[in-house]
Design a protein around this motif. Structure first.
Motif, short mmCIF file in Angstrom:
data_model
loop_
_atom_site.label_atom_id
_atom_site.label_comp_id
_atom_site.label_asym_id
_atom_site.label_seq_id
_atom_site.Cartn_x
_atom_site.Cartn_y
_atom_site.Cartn_z
N LEU A 1 -7.78 -29.68 10.28
CA LEU A 1 -7.18 -29.99 8.98
C LEU A 1 -6.07 -31.01 9.13
O LEU A 1 -5.56 -31.54 8.15
N SER B 1 -15.94 -32.91 8.44
CA SER B 1 -16.37 -31.89 7.48
C SER B 1 -17.56 -31.07 7.95
O SER B 1 -17.56 -29.85 7.77
N PRO B 2 -18.58 -31.67 8.60
CA PRO B 2 -19.65 -30.80 9.11
C PRO B 2 -19.16 -29.82 10.19
O PRO B 2 -19.70 -28.71 10.30
N ARG C 1 -16.09 -28.44 10.31
CA ARG C 1 -15.42 -27.36 9.58
C ARG C 1 -16.45 -26.43 8.94
O ARG C 1 -16.30 -25.23 8.91
N ARG C 2 -17.49 -27.06 8.42
CA ARG C 2 -18.49 -26.30 7.68
C ARG C 2 -19.28 -25.38 8.60
O ARG C 2 -19.51 -24.21 8.28
N PHE D 1 -12.09 -20.15 8.24
CA PHE D 1 -10.65 -20.14 8.06
C PHE D 1 -10.24 -19.01 7.13
O PHE D 1 -10.85 -18.83 6.08
N VAL E 1 -20.08 -21.67 1.49
CA VAL E 1 -20.30 -22.46 2.70
C VAL E 1 -21.78 -22.46 3.07
O VAL E 1 -22.33 -23.47 3.51
N ILE F 1 -12.12 -28.22 1.17
CA ILE F 1 -12.19 -29.14 2.32
C ILE F 1 -12.12 -28.34 3.62
O ILE F 1 -12.86 -28.61 4.57
N ALA F 2 -11.23 -27.33 3.65
CA ALA F 2 -11.06 -26.55 4.88
C ALA F 2 -12.35 -25.85 5.28
O ALA F 2 -12.60 -25.64 6.46
N VAL F 3 -13.17 -25.49 4.30
CA VAL F 3 -14.41 -24.81 4.68
C VAL F 3 -15.57 -25.78 4.83
O VAL F 3 -16.71 -25.36 4.97
N GLY F 4 -15.28 -27.09 4.76
CA GLY F 4 -16.32 -28.05 5.13
C GLY F 4 -16.90 -28.88 4.01
O GLY F 4 -17.91 -29.55 4.20
N THR F 5 -16.28 -28.86 2.81
CA THR F 5 -16.77 -29.73 1.75
C THR F 5 -16.33 -31.16 2.06
O THR F 5 -15.18 -31.38 2.44
N SER F 6 -17.24 -32.12 1.89
CA SER F 6 -16.86 -33.50 2.19
C SER F 6 -16.18 -34.13 0.98
O SER F 6 -16.35 -33.66 -0.15
N ARG G 1 -3.97 -35.95 3.81
CA ARG G 1 -4.65 -35.17 4.83
C ARG G 1 -5.04 -33.83 4.22
O ARG G 1 -4.33 -33.33 3.33
N PRO G 2 -6.10 -33.21 4.72
CA PRO G 2 -6.51 -31.91 4.18
C PRO G 2 -5.36 -30.91 4.16
O PRO G 2 -5.18 -30.17 3.21
N VAL G 3 -4.54 -30.94 5.23
CA VAL G 3 -3.48 -29.95 5.31
C VAL G 3 -2.44 -30.18 4.22
O VAL G 3 -1.87 -29.23 3.67
#
Ligand SMILES: Nc1ncnc2c1ncn2[C@@H]1O[C@H](COP(=O)(O)OP(=O)(O)OP(=O)(O)O)[C@@H](O)[C@H]1O
Ligand SMILES: [Mg+2]
Lengths: 234, 409
Positions: free
Chosen positions: A58, A82-83, A85-86, A91, A111, B304-309, B401-403
């Motif tokens: 992140l 992103s892939p 993280r996915r 988290f 997800v 975003i944290a879980v992977g969404t682009s 940034r995502p964070v």
């Protein structure tokens, strides 16, 4: 020891203003093996959240490298992250983990939908996790209809539903009472055991620290202790 | 994937139902206003043009060379012109009427006014000028003896004559003698073309020629086409076929350039209205989307944290704003069409402004017009506005940034 996460000479400095910069992590090097159950502890401001955010891709480090399996994630661009993280990371945050417009079930499936899993697969995974986490009755409720402990359990389900290799939890028990905190930890341990997920928790809660198999202590951005409890060395 | 984005966008709008509805209503209402104005104003302009075309210029008019500068009884088109093949059997021509014009003086026992005598073959003129719709009083008839007259509404008012009353028409004939004739007012028309309404006296063309000592010929041949778009084409054909040293062939917009300008002014006006709707829609959606993106930063951070682009989030936000815009469009276009259809059918009654309107050659009842391009232009304007309005909020998301996104608020 089969290293899963390799952190080498990691620095993170926040440029608070032109003159002032806060070093949050200083020369951190750590190795986390597959299937680890590690707790990062340390006083407030010691850099726990910063470290977890870097591990979760992140944020990007100021210096040093982070590898996740064979992937050097500290070198990747946002679009390539992103892939990762996915598919590879789950988290759980301290609070407000869930997407408010979605029901608990939809949050857990989110997800998996991103991953393009089939409807059937999603359903069976939700059923499986809901059983383990005791949230069957909550699945059709929205986050604002759930208590803090219930939200955290749904958040854990969401985080592991996609079968990540790594589960990061930043102070997951901070908003819970001790009973709920114990239950959540039981669950994390169970998932660690059953699904082989590597678990990394940050906390200054002794309840959590006592459960650690691998205890990492930060102070002022430096690792001051890094050891395995009793005979838990994997 | 699209299903997921759709689902997320729809849910996000649903969660802020009140606000979404408000913007939708706002866009809808301004679009409704726009459509209403466009329809009515275009209706006014086209009515003005139509009135002029019917009562005078036609789509094309033919005059003897020089007649328009010096309208004397010597400059007439010959009756034989009507037998020309190109005028007789031309598939472009819908109707034609000949007019024999001269100035004269019309008097009652109390008042007198200068008039434009218009000798016409009544049956043809009724069809050509749509006189049945314009009749204000009396009937469209020159009487069995041919001594009836039909007056413009303004003229009748100024002379204070009414149906059935006798009037005296005097004029100088071709031999320079002053002749006079007693006519009976059979009808009063309101053409919507003010110079006509204030001046015109229709009488039988044969009677008129005899009165003015002319054995044959006419001053104007007015042509109306099936499709007005072919006007220039027919003009070219006629210029080629007919002897243009003797005949002047003019389009309505050459005879009445101000009307064409009026039409162009309306086009500009409509464009400005579209810009306004663009701004209203843009500002509305921009406000709502900015607020809704900013207040959802944490939510986007989790996504975003879980992977969404970022692409997915951009698609979702764009979809949300487009849905708002489309909602507004459907609402506005729907109510706009309904309103305009009503006014197409029943007209907008502006009797209160009668005098002013008639001075501009407009009727007191204005029939709206609906054109497909109202909707396409508005739709494009709204969609553009919706897209433009999320550029800034999205840039903020992209740059952080995502964070940072995760920890905002
Ligand atoms: N975005 C930021 N900008 C500037 N400084 C920051 C930022 N985030 C963290 N810091 C600083 O970095 C240091 C480490 O912060 P961090 O949040 O990692 O601590 P922590 O161990 O998680 O503390 P806590 O137990 O209170 O959550 C602190 O001094 C903090 O002030
Ligand atoms: Mg922290």
């Amino acid at each position: 020891m089969d290293a899963f996460i390799e952190i080498a000479h990691l620095h993170k400095t926040f440029e608070t203003s032109r003159e002032v910069s806060t070093p949050a992590l200083i020369d951190v090097s750590l190795t986390i093996p597959h299937g680890d159950f590690a707790v990062i502890s340390g006083p407030s401001g010691s850099g726990k959240t910063t470290l977890l955010n870097l591990l979760g891709a992140l944020d990007s480090p100021s210096k040093g490298t982070i590898s996740l399996g064979q992937t050097m994630i500290s070198k990747l661009k946002e679009a390539e992250l992103s892939p990762i993280r996915r598919d590879r990371i789950g988290f759980v945050f301290q609070t407000h983990n869930l997407i408010p417009v979605l029901s608990a079930r939809q949050n857990i499936c989110y997800v998996m939908r991103l991953q393009g899993r089939s409807q059937q697969e999603q359903e069976s995974r939700v059923a499986e996790l809901a059983g383990k986490l005791d949230i069957e009755q909550l699945l059709d409720k929205h986050p604002d209809q759930l208590s803090g402990g219930q939200q955290q359990r749904v958040a854990v389900a969401r985080a592991v539903a996609s079968r990540p290799q790594l589960l990061l939890a930043d102070e997951p028990t901070a908003s819970l009472d001790s009973t709920n905190a114990e239950r959540l930890l039981d669950l994390l341990e169970q998932l660690n055991h059953d699904e082989g997920v590597t678990v990394l928790i940050s906390s200054h809660d002794s309840l959590v620290i006592n459960r650690a198999r691998h205890s990492i202590v930060l102070r002022d951005g430096r690792v001051v202790a890094d050891h395995y409890e009793r005979n838990d060395i994997p | 994937m699209y299903k997921l984005i759709w689902h997320m966008a729809w849910n996000a709008l649903g969660r802020r139902r009140g606000r979404s509805l408000l913007v939708t209503l706002m866009i809808g209402a301004s679009l409704w206003g726009l459509l209403f104005m466009e329809g009515i104003y275009d209706g006014m302009t086209e009515q003005m043009i139509d009135n002029t075309v019917k009562s005078d210029s036609g789509n094309l008019s033919l005059f003897a060379q020089g007649y328009r500068l010096d309208p004397s009884l010597d400059r007439l088109l010959p009756d034989s012109l009507l037998n020309q093949q190109i005028l007789r059997t031309n598939p472009l021509i819908k109707s034609r009427s000949i007019r024999f014009s001269h100035t004269g003086l019309l008097a009652t026992a109390h008042a007198a006014r200068q008039v434009q005598i218009q000798g016409v073959p009544l049956e043809e003129e009724i069809v050509h000028a749509g006189l049945s719709d314009k009749l204000a009083q009396g009937r469209l008839h020159f009487g069995s003896d041919g001594n009836g007259a039909i007056l413009g509404h303004g003229l009748a008012g100024k002379l204070r004559v009414s149906i059935g009353q006798k009037i005296i028409l005097s004029a100088q004939d071709r031999q320079q003698n002053i002749n006079s004739l007693v006519l009976k007012v059979n009808g009063i028309i309101r053409s919507g073309n003010q110079p006509i309404d204030d001046k015109i006296l229709y009488m039988d063309i044969e009677q008129c020629r005899e009165f003015l000592g002319v054995s044959q010929g006419f001053s104007q041949l007015s042509l109306i086409l099936h499709n007005p778009d072919n006007t220039a084409l027919l003009q070219e054909q006629l210029l080629r076929e007919l002897d243009d040293s003797a005949i002047e062939i003019l389009r309505w917009d050459q005879l009445y350039p101000a009307l064409l300008q009026g039409r162009q002014v309306m086009k500009t006006f409509n464009l400005i209205c579209n810009l306004l709707v663009f701004c209203v829609a843009g500002l509305g959606v921009w406000g709502v989307m900015t607020v809704s993106v900013l207040e959802r930063l944490r939510e986007f951070g989790i996504m975003i944290a879980v992977g969404t682009s970022f692409q997915q989030i951009r698609a979702q936000v764009l979809l949300e704003s487009t849905l708002l815009g489309l909602g507004g469009f459907i609402l506005g276009a729907g109510s706009g069409v309904a309103t305009l259809l009503w006014f197409v059918e029943h007209g907008l009654n502006l009797e209160v402004f009668q005098e002013g309107l008639q001075a501009f050659g407009m009727d007191t009842i204005i029939y709206a017009i609906i054109r497909p391009d109202y909707f396409t232009t508005a739709l494009i304007a709204i969609l553009l506005a919706c897209t433009a309005s999320v550029i800034l909020p999205l840039r903020r998301l992209k740059q952080a940034r995502p964070v940072t996104i995760l920890n905002s608020q």
